[in-house]
Design an enzyme around this catalytic site. Structure first.
Site, PDB file in Angstrom:
ATOM      1  N   ASP A 280      20.040  38.957   1.556  1.00  0.00           N
ATOM      2  CA  ASP A 280      19.861  38.944   0.106  1.00  0.00           C
ATOM      3  C   ASP A 280      19.888  37.481  -0.339  1.00  0.00           C
ATOM      4  OD1 ASP A 280      20.314  38.957  -2.729  1.00  0.00           O
ATOM      5  OD2 ASP A 280      20.711  41.093  -2.525  1.00  0.00           O
ATOM      6  N   ILE A 281      18.709  36.945  -0.619  1.00  0.00           N
ATOM      7  CA  ILE A 281      18.587  35.495  -0.899  1.00  0.00           C
ATOM      8  C   ILE A 281      19.407  35.118  -2.129  1.00  0.00           C
ATOM      9  CG2 ILE A 281      16.949  33.632  -1.372  1.00  0.00           C
ATOM     10  CD1 ILE A 281      14.788  35.477  -0.058  1.00  0.00           C
TER      11      ILE A 281
ATOM     12  N   ASN B 149       5.449  45.343  -1.136  1.00  0.00           N
ATOM     13  CA  ASN B 149       5.635  46.126  -2.361  1.00  0.00           C
ATOM     14  C   ASN B 149       4.611  45.691  -3.396  1.00  0.00           C
ATOM     15  OD1 ASN B 149       6.757  43.930  -4.018  1.00  0.00           O
ATOM     16  ND2 ASN B 149       8.270  43.917  -2.375  1.00  0.00           N
TER      17      ASN B 149
ATOM     18  N   LYS C  37      26.316  40.835  -7.333  1.00  0.00           N
ATOM     19  CA  LYS C  37      25.790  39.569  -6.792  1.00  0.00           C
ATOM     20  C   LYS C  37      26.468  38.358  -7.442  1.00  0.00           C
ATOM     21  CE  LYS C  37      21.365  41.701  -5.629  1.00  0.00           C
ATOM     22  NZ  LYS C  37      20.058  41.506  -5.013  1.00  0.00           N
TER      23      LYS C  37
ATOM     24  N   LYS D 177      24.277  45.405 -10.488  1.00  0.00           N
ATOM     25  CA  LYS D 177      23.723  44.362  -9.601  1.00  0.00           C
ATOM     26  C   LYS D 177      24.237  42.983  -9.999  1.00  0.00           C
ATOM     27  CE  LYS D 177      19.549  46.184  -7.951  1.00  0.00           C
ATOM     28  NZ  LYS D 177      18.131  46.418  -8.128  1.00  0.00           N
TER      29      LYS D 177
ATOM     30  N   PHE E 158      16.605  39.381 -11.223  1.00  0.00           N
ATOM     31  CA  PHE E 158      15.770  40.375 -11.879  1.00  0.00           C
ATOM     32  C   PHE E 158      16.107  41.733 -11.280  1.00  0.00           C
ATOM     33  CE2 PHE E 158      12.257  39.118 -14.719  1.00  0.00           C
ATOM     34  CZ  PHE E 158      12.609  37.794 -14.876  1.00  0.00           C
TER      35      PHE E 158
ATOM     36  N   ASP F 172      13.606  44.825   1.387  1.00  0.00           N
ATOM     37  CA  ASP F 172      15.004  45.024   1.793  1.00  0.00           C
ATOM     38  C   ASP F 172      15.152  45.102   3.306  1.00  0.00           C
ATOM     39  OD1 ASP F 172      15.987  45.047  -0.807  1.00  0.00           O
ATOM     40  OD2 ASP F 172      15.323  47.119  -1.080  1.00  0.00           O
TER      41      ASP F 172
ATOM     42  N   LYS G 246      -1.914  44.575  18.013  1.00  0.00           N
ATOM     43  CA  LYS G 246      -2.135  45.685  17.092  1.00  0.00           C
ATOM     44  C   LYS G 246      -1.708  47.005  17.752  1.00  0.00           C
ATOM     45  CE  LYS G 246      -5.654  47.957  14.369  1.00  0.00           C
ATOM     46  NZ  LYS G 246      -7.075  48.152  14.116  1.00  0.00           N
TER      47      LYS G 246
HETATM   48  O1  C5P Z   1      16.306  44.139  -4.478  1.00  0.00           O
HETATM   49  P1  C5P Z   1      17.257  44.025  -5.647  1.00  0.00           P
HETATM   50  O2  C5P Z   1      17.012  45.071  -6.673  1.00  0.00           O
HETATM   51  O3  C5P Z   1      18.671  43.845  -5.237  1.00  0.00           O
HETATM   52  O4  C5P Z   1      16.792  42.661  -6.367  1.00  0.00           O
HETATM   53  C1  C5P Z   1      17.552  42.117  -7.409  1.00  0.00           C
HETATM   54  C2  C5P Z   1      17.450  40.621  -7.416  1.00  0.00           C
HETATM   55  O5  C5P Z   1      17.831  40.106  -6.135  1.00  0.00           O
HETATM   56  C3  C5P Z   1      16.065  40.049  -7.682  1.00  0.00           C
HETATM   57  O6  C5P Z   1      16.298  38.936  -8.494  1.00  0.00           O
HETATM   58  C4  C5P Z   1      15.552  39.659  -6.322  1.00  0.00           C
HETATM   59  O7  C5P Z   1      14.666  38.552  -6.381  1.00  0.00           O
HETATM   60  C5  C5P Z   1      16.814  39.297  -5.573  1.00  0.00           C
HETATM   61  N1  C5P Z   1      16.756  39.587  -4.143  1.00  0.00           N
HETATM   62  C6  C5P Z   1      16.800  38.559  -3.218  1.00  0.00           C
HETATM   63  N2  C5P Z   1      16.787  38.840  -1.880  1.00  0.00           N
HETATM   64  C7  C5P Z   1      16.744  40.099  -1.445  1.00  0.00           C
HETATM   65  C8  C5P Z   1      16.697  41.166  -2.358  1.00  0.00           C
HETATM   66  C9  C5P Z   1      16.700  40.871  -3.708  1.00  0.00           C
HETATM   67  O8  C5P Z   1      16.809  37.386  -3.619  1.00  0.00           O
HETATM   68  N3  C5P Z   1      16.731  40.332  -0.160  1.00  0.00           N
END
Ligand code: C5P
Length: 396
Positions: A309-310, A213, A344, A340, A326, A282, A292
């Site tokens: 989702d970390i 991205n 979360k 969000k 963020f 995602d 390749k």
């Molecule tokens: O992708 P999303 O809009 O849910 O991201 C929101 C927050 O979650 C951001 O702080 C992003 O760094 C975190 N995030 C993450 N791991 C993911 C997707 C998002 O830590 N796979």
């Protein structure tokens, strides 16, 4: 939460030594005063050949000191008195001769004596001809000063007053202001450990193609830098970002969302704060091709699986650190961000407009916590980072 413009950010002694770049010191004083930094100017005899104390007095709004035997200081000890209230001494410009004096602890005029007798940090902005800068004697002195804990600001490279081109120019006043402001940040995060993710992840499709991205990493790197300036012990887990690792920050490079997850989990124990700034992909390909993929006329389908989702996983750990997310959105920014935050289970989320924030050096964000929305004025990302960290420090 706007910046309070009337509060004094800090107190500085600005030492000016003899060099053409002394003219830049006038602009520096103007900028410092404008930024609510209290400046006491001290000049060497040689500096007065390049710019007058009258100019510096007018700009700083205070008498300028030049002599060791100045009787106007009440206890007759200007070398002690002048630096006691200061948060730092900055020498700009610092001549080669003055740095040689500093490196040897000499004290034969007011400014060098003041530096030797100081009980605050010393910052030095060298300014000299490139041969003087390159001379092994100067380099020895610089190494010695750094070993003694003196912070060297610059020098810059470019055209010099003598007509030669190379390293040795003093940094511009604006650059010095930026570095001084950084130095004067209140140490609100002293003793705190903070883990930050930044940049974009790369999900490899084959050895040369990836899903990614447009995140530049600038916001996350700015937060890492600001956290270091505020006294925190900072670990930055960075995906793709064409940026220099911030000074003083333990930077770990990763590529995929999975490797970012692994690095975060490895370092998350004992962290006080976790800030997920990274734009984590995602989805990633179920089967990345080892070779390749050859172009063909038929359509190509790549099966994707969701990534972990970390941030959500860190937030749900037993002893989780204070977690901040963020949310880069393109519509209904605040509503989506708040959803969000709740989903979360985060005490704080930073909402920003993806179209505006991505790649830009500036950002305009709103902090959302249980007390509601706190909009911050549009500002350089480093400034936004400082305000965000102040908000976090208040919440801790
Ligand atoms: O992708 P999303 O809009 O849910 O991201 C929101 C927050 O979650 C951001 O702080 C992003 O760094 C975190 N995030 C993450 N791991 C993911 C997707 C998002 O830590 N796979």
């Amino acid at each position: 939460m706007q910046k309070n413009k009337s509060s004094v950010l800090g107190k500085l002694v600005l030492g000016i030594t003899g060099g053409i770049a002394a003219y830049k010191a006038a602009e520096l004083v103007r900028l410092l005063v404008k930024s609510n930094i209290d400046v006491q100017v001290v000049m060497t005899e040689a500096a007065c050949q390049f710019i007058t104390p009258v100019t510096m007095q007018a700009l700083s709004g205070k008498p300028v000191y030049t002599g060791l035997w100045d009787a106007s200081i009440p206890n007759g000890m200007p070398h002690i008195e002048l630096s006691r209230a200061a948060d730092a001494i900055i020498i700009a410009p610092a001549s080669a001769d003055f740095m040689a004096k500093l490196a040897h602890g000499r004290a034969d005029d007011l400014l060098s004596t003041l530096c030797l007798a100081r009980d605050c940090p010393l910052l030095v902005a060298p300014a000299m001809n490139k041969q003087m800068w390159d001379n092994p004697a100067t380099q020895r002195n610089i190494n010695q000063l750094q070993a003694d804990g003196v912070q060297i600001l610059g020098p810059d490279s470019g055209e010099q007053a003598c007509g030669e081109v190379g390293l040795g120019r003093m940094l511009e006043a604006e650059d010095l202001l930026y570095l001084i402001e950084a130095h004067l940040q209140p140490k609100l995060l002293k003793g705190k450990k903070i883990l930050i993710t930044a940049g974009a992840t790369l999900e490899m499709i084959d050895p040369v193609r990836a899903i990614t991205n447009l995140s530049s990493g600038k916001m996350g790197y700015a937060i890492a830098q600001a956290a270091f300036e505020m006294g925190a012990e900072v670990t930055l887990v960075s995906g793709a970002a064409a940026l220099k690792p911030p000074f003083g920050v333990n930077t770990i490079s990763v590529t995929s969302a999975e490797s970012m997850y692994q690095a975060v989990m490895q370092h998350v124990a004992k962290q006080d704060i976790f800030i997920g700034v990274a734009a984590v992909a995602d989805y990633s390909p179920v089967n990345a091709s080892a070779q390749k993929i050859k172009k063909s006329e038929s359509s190509l389908t790549i099966e994707l699986k969701p990534n972990k989702d970390i941030l959500a996983q860190v937030a749900s750990l037993p002893n989780a650190p204070f977690c901040v997310g963020f949310a880069a959105e393109t519509e209904n920014i605040l509503e989506h961000a708040e959803q969000k935050r709740l989903r979360k289970i985060l005490p704080l989320i930073v909402a920003n407009d993806a179209n505006d924030a991505l790649g830009s050096d500036q950002n305009s964000v709103t902090l959302l916590d249980k007390n509601g929305a706190h909009p911050l004025a549009r500002a350089p990302k480093i400034e936004v980072a400082r305000l965000l960290l102040q908000h976090i420090a208040n919440m801790l």
